[in-house]
Design a protein around this motif. Structure first.
Motif, PDB file in Angstrom:
ATOM      1  N   LEU A 163      53.146  38.487  29.933  1.00  0.00           N
ATOM      2  CA  LEU A 163      52.146  39.269  29.595  1.00  0.00           C
ATOM      3  C   LEU A 163      50.792  38.382  29.575  1.00  0.00           C
ATOM      4  O   LEU A 163      50.927  37.257  28.952  1.00  0.00           O
ATOM      5  CB  LEU A 163      52.291  39.796  28.090  1.00  0.00           C
ATOM      6  CG  LEU A 163      50.999  40.455  27.486  1.00  0.00           C
ATOM      7  CD1 LEU A 163      50.503  41.677  28.409  1.00  0.00           C
ATOM      8  CD2 LEU A 163      51.386  40.549  25.985  1.00  0.00           C
ATOM      9  N   SER A 164      49.747  38.497  30.338  1.00  0.00           N
ATOM     10  CA  SER A 164      48.543  37.801  30.389  1.00  0.00           C
ATOM     11  C   SER A 164      47.528  38.410  30.474  1.00  0.00           C
ATOM     12  O   SER A 164      47.513  39.775  30.610  1.00  0.00           O
ATOM     13  CB  SER A 164      48.802  37.167  32.071  1.00  0.00           C
ATOM     14  OG  SER A 164      50.104  36.437  32.231  1.00  0.00           O
ATOM     15  N   VAL A 165      46.448  37.908  30.122  1.00  0.00           N
ATOM     16  CA  VAL A 165      44.960  38.381  30.167  1.00  0.00           C
ATOM     17  C   VAL A 165      44.094  37.835  31.299  1.00  0.00           C
ATOM     18  O   VAL A 165      44.123  36.486  31.569  1.00  0.00           O
ATOM     19  CB  VAL A 165      44.367  38.263  28.790  1.00  0.00           C
ATOM     20  CG1 VAL A 165      44.225  36.867  28.214  1.00  0.00           C
ATOM     21  CG2 VAL A 165      42.942  38.833  28.822  1.00  0.00           C
ATOM     22  N   VAL A 166      43.557  38.372  32.032  1.00  0.00           N
ATOM     23  CA  VAL A 166      42.499  37.960  32.957  1.00  0.00           C
ATOM     24  C   VAL A 166      41.270  37.463  32.115  1.00  0.00           C
ATOM     25  O   VAL A 166      40.551  38.370  31.333  1.00  0.00           O
ATOM     26  CB  VAL A 166      42.062  39.068  34.017  1.00  0.00           C
ATOM     27  CG1 VAL A 166      40.823  38.550  34.906  1.00  0.00           C
ATOM     28  CG2 VAL A 166      43.316  39.434  34.975  1.00  0.00           C
ATOM     29  N   THR A 167      40.937  36.409  32.381  1.00  0.00           N
ATOM     30  CA  THR A 167      39.717  35.650  31.690  1.00  0.00           C
ATOM     31  C   THR A 167      38.568  35.556  32.160  1.00  0.00           C
ATOM     32  O   THR A 167      37.406  35.442  31.673  1.00  0.00           O
ATOM     33  CB  THR A 167      40.257  34.342  31.378  1.00  0.00           C
ATOM     34  OG1 THR A 167      40.262  33.542  32.563  1.00  0.00           O
ATOM     35  CG2 THR A 167      41.562  34.251  30.081  1.00  0.00           C
ATOM     36  N   ASN A 168      38.276  35.985  33.441  1.00  0.00           N
ATOM     37  CA  ASN A 168      36.906  35.774  34.284  1.00  0.00           C
ATOM     38  C   ASN A 168      36.376  36.797  34.947  1.00  0.00           C
ATOM     39  O   ASN A 168      35.394  36.761  35.652  1.00  0.00           O
ATOM     40  CB  ASN A 168      37.029  34.725  35.104  1.00  0.00           C
ATOM     41  CG  ASN A 168      38.131  35.216  36.373  1.00  0.00           C
ATOM     42  OD1 ASN A 168      38.993  35.820  36.181  1.00  0.00           O
ATOM     43  ND2 ASN A 168      37.885  34.606  37.421  1.00  0.00           N
ATOM     44  N   SER A 169      37.072  38.244  34.399  1.00  0.00           N
ATOM     45  CA  SER A 169      36.478  39.490  35.606  1.00  0.00           C
ATOM     46  C   SER A 169      37.100  40.730  34.620  1.00  0.00           C
ATOM     47  O   SER A 169      37.942  40.626  33.993  1.00  0.00           O
ATOM     48  CB  SER A 169      36.968  39.298  36.714  1.00  0.00           C
ATOM     49  OG  SER A 169      36.760  40.600  37.474  1.00  0.00           O
ATOM     50  N   THR A 170      36.330  41.886  34.964  1.00  0.00           N
ATOM     51  CA  THR A 170      36.936  43.006  34.461  1.00  0.00           C
ATOM     52  C   THR A 170      37.103  44.054  35.681  1.00  0.00           C
ATOM     53  O   THR A 170      36.815  45.283  35.634  1.00  0.00           O
ATOM     54  CB  THR A 170      35.814  43.880  33.445  1.00  0.00           C
ATOM     55  OG1 THR A 170      34.536  43.864  33.822  1.00  0.00           O
ATOM     56  CG2 THR A 170      36.025  42.952  32.237  1.00  0.00           C
ATOM     57  N   ASP A 171      37.161  43.427  36.757  1.00  0.00           N
ATOM     58  CA  ASP A 171      37.482  44.020  38.200  1.00  0.00           C
ATOM     59  C   ASP A 171      38.911  43.734  38.564  1.00  0.00           C
ATOM     60  O   ASP A 171      39.272  42.657  38.647  1.00  0.00           O
ATOM     61  CB  ASP A 171      36.463  43.480  39.281  1.00  0.00           C
ATOM     62  CG  ASP A 171      36.891  44.144  40.456  1.00  0.00           C
ATOM     63  OD1 ASP A 171      37.244  45.199  40.565  1.00  0.00           O
ATOM     64  OD2 ASP A 171      35.964  43.885  41.638  1.00  0.00           O
ATOM     65  N   LEU A 172      39.458  44.992  38.562  1.00  0.00           N
ATOM     66  CA  LEU A 172      40.947  44.990  38.967  1.00  0.00           C
ATOM     67  C   LEU A 172      41.404  44.251  40.164  1.00  0.00           C
ATOM     68  O   LEU A 172      42.194  43.657  40.511  1.00  0.00           O
ATOM     69  CB  LEU A 172      41.588  46.302  39.022  1.00  0.00           C
ATOM     70  CG  LEU A 172      41.707  46.990  37.397  1.00  0.00           C
ATOM     71  CD1 LEU A 172      42.072  48.519  37.928  1.00  0.00           C
ATOM     72  CD2 LEU A 172      42.859  46.542  36.591  1.00  0.00           C
ATOM     73  N   PHE A 173      40.334  44.567  41.196  1.00  0.00           N
ATOM     74  CA  PHE A 173      40.695  43.894  42.451  1.00  0.00           C
ATOM     75  C   PHE A 173      39.755  42.642  42.782  1.00  0.00           C
ATOM     76  O   PHE A 173      39.696  42.251  44.190  1.00  0.00           O
ATOM     77  CB  PHE A 173      40.181  44.970  43.491  1.00  0.00           C
ATOM     78  CG  PHE A 173      40.795  46.317  43.317  1.00  0.00           C
ATOM     79  CD1 PHE A 173      42.255  46.509  43.688  1.00  0.00           C
ATOM     80  CD2 PHE A 173      40.621  47.407  42.615  1.00  0.00           C
ATOM     81  CE1 PHE A 173      43.180  47.626  43.634  1.00  0.00           C
ATOM     82  CE2 PHE A 173      41.085  48.681  42.552  1.00  0.00           C
ATOM     83  CZ  PHE A 173      42.297  48.768  42.958  1.00  0.00           C
ATOM     84  N   ASN A 174      39.289  42.078  41.725  1.00  0.00           N
ATOM     85  CA  ASN A 174      38.737  40.747  42.270  1.00  0.00           C
ATOM     86  C   ASN A 174      39.818  39.576  42.656  1.00  0.00           C
ATOM     87  O   ASN A 174      40.683  39.447  41.979  1.00  0.00           O
ATOM     88  CB  ASN A 174      37.994  40.139  40.855  1.00  0.00           C
ATOM     89  CG  ASN A 174      37.188  39.015  40.961  1.00  0.00           C
ATOM     90  OD1 ASN A 174      37.220  38.058  41.937  1.00  0.00           O
ATOM     91  ND2 ASN A 174      36.487  38.606  40.197  1.00  0.00           N
ATOM     92  N   PRO A 175      39.482  39.437  44.030  1.00  0.00           N
ATOM     93  CA  PRO A 175      40.683  38.237  44.417  1.00  0.00           C
ATOM     94  C   PRO A 175      40.568  36.874  43.767  1.00  0.00           C
ATOM     95  O   PRO A 175      41.467  36.226  43.752  1.00  0.00           O
ATOM     96  CB  PRO A 175      40.006  38.270  45.906  1.00  0.00           C
ATOM     97  CG  PRO A 175      38.507  38.524  45.838  1.00  0.00           C
ATOM     98  CD  PRO A 175      38.485  39.654  44.795  1.00  0.00           C
ATOM     99  N   ASN A 176      39.631  36.446  43.132  1.00  0.00           N
ATOM    100  CA  ASN A 176      39.563  35.366  42.208  1.00  0.00           C
ATOM    101  C   ASN A 176      39.725  35.712  40.840  1.00  0.00           C
ATOM    102  O   ASN A 176      39.392  34.711  39.986  1.00  0.00           O
ATOM    103  CB  ASN A 176      38.058  34.992  42.398  1.00  0.00           C
ATOM    104  CG  ASN A 176      37.607  34.641  43.746  1.00  0.00           C
ATOM    105  OD1 ASN A 176      38.543  34.086  44.652  1.00  0.00           O
ATOM    106  ND2 ASN A 176      36.405  34.915  44.297  1.00  0.00           N
ATOM    107  N   ASN A 177      40.591  36.746  40.347  1.00  0.00           N
ATOM    108  CA  ASN A 177      40.938  36.583  39.018  1.00  0.00           C
ATOM    109  C   ASN A 177      41.770  35.815  38.559  1.00  0.00           C
ATOM    110  O   ASN A 177      42.717  35.426  39.339  1.00  0.00           O
ATOM    111  CB  ASN A 177      41.718  38.158  39.047  1.00  0.00           C
ATOM    112  CG  ASN A 177      40.817  39.498  38.751  1.00  0.00           C
ATOM    113  OD1 ASN A 177      39.762  39.146  38.324  1.00  0.00           O
ATOM    114  ND2 ASN A 177      41.279  40.658  38.807  1.00  0.00           N
TER     115      ASN A 177
END
Length: 232
Positions: A163-177
């Motif tokens: 279980l993880s949280v993306v810390t730098n974006s709220t775009d599901l398809f951001n390649p730099n998540n």
């Protein structure tokens, strides 16, 4: 007509997981979504209003709650689901509809008028919440799901790992998540879902009384981790 289902959640250790997956794999088949024995990646973008009602309702123990999210699988844009999950105590009801990649991008740009022209009620309900409560993207939640299904009482047993949280974006398809794990490496979540009853032979295999049942919300865990990470 869809109906509410039972949903039980437990924290389990990696040792418990290895024992249970071997036993449950003998009596139930693995979900068709799986890309290998470990399962498949679920990535969800959760929405909440400007007052974070969905976050605080869970923390305050409100029994009747709802959450809206957009969900994809294995980072692919082939299937994009808009979902609403409603809860009454330990009972849940999930409704979902499909949206296109173009529609998803419109939502990120706050262009959601197209929802009014859709036929299914969920589109219009989401439009209402976006418009009246100023709901906005809040956090992306990632995990690997290993799922097993049974036809009796529509049973679904899942092990949710990493279980993880993306810390730098709220775009599901951001390649730099970029993401960070929320639970200790040795801990994961067992979920047990079923309609009218849980068959006794499955209950005996799972030995649910031996595990730590908890009112687990992946959204809340990841939001709190995100708030801690960003310091606000």
């Amino acid at each position: 007509m869809k109906k509410f289902r039972h949903e039980l959640k437990y924290y389990i250790t990696e040792k418990d997981y290895l024992i249970l997956r071997n036993k449950i794999g003998v009596i139930l088949k693995q979900d068709n979504h799986s890309i290998d024995q470990q399962g498949y990646l679920i990535r969800s973008l959760y929405f909440d209003n400007i007052h974070d009602h969905d976050l605080f309702q869970k923390n305050y123990g409100i029994l009747r709650r709802k959450k809206f999210r957009i969900r994809i699988y294995n980072r692919s844009d082939e299937v994009i689901k808009l979902e609403k999950k409603s809860r009454q105590g330990e009972y849940i009801l999930k409704t979902s509809v499909s949206i296109s990649k173009e529609e998803y991008l419109k939502l990120l740009d706050w262009d959601y008028e197209f929802l009014r022209n859709k036929e299914q009620p969920l589109y219009k309900e989401f439009y209402h919440y976006l418009n009246s409560e100023y709901m906005r993207p809040r956090v992306i939640v990632d995990y690997i799901r290993e799922a097993y299904i049974g036809h009796i009482s529509n049973v679904r047993i899942t092990f949710d790992k990493e279980l993880s949280v993306v810390t730098n974006s709220t775009d599901l398809f951001n390649p730099n998540n970029s993401s960070t794990e929320v639970l200790p490496p040795s801990q994961m979540i067992l979920e047990v879902k079923y309609d009218e009853f849980l068959p006794e032979y499955i209950r005996a295999v799972l030995q649910l009384g031996a595990h730590n049942r908890s009112a687990i919300s992946k959204y809340v865990l990841c939001r709190m981790k995100s708030i801690q990470y960003h310091g606000n």
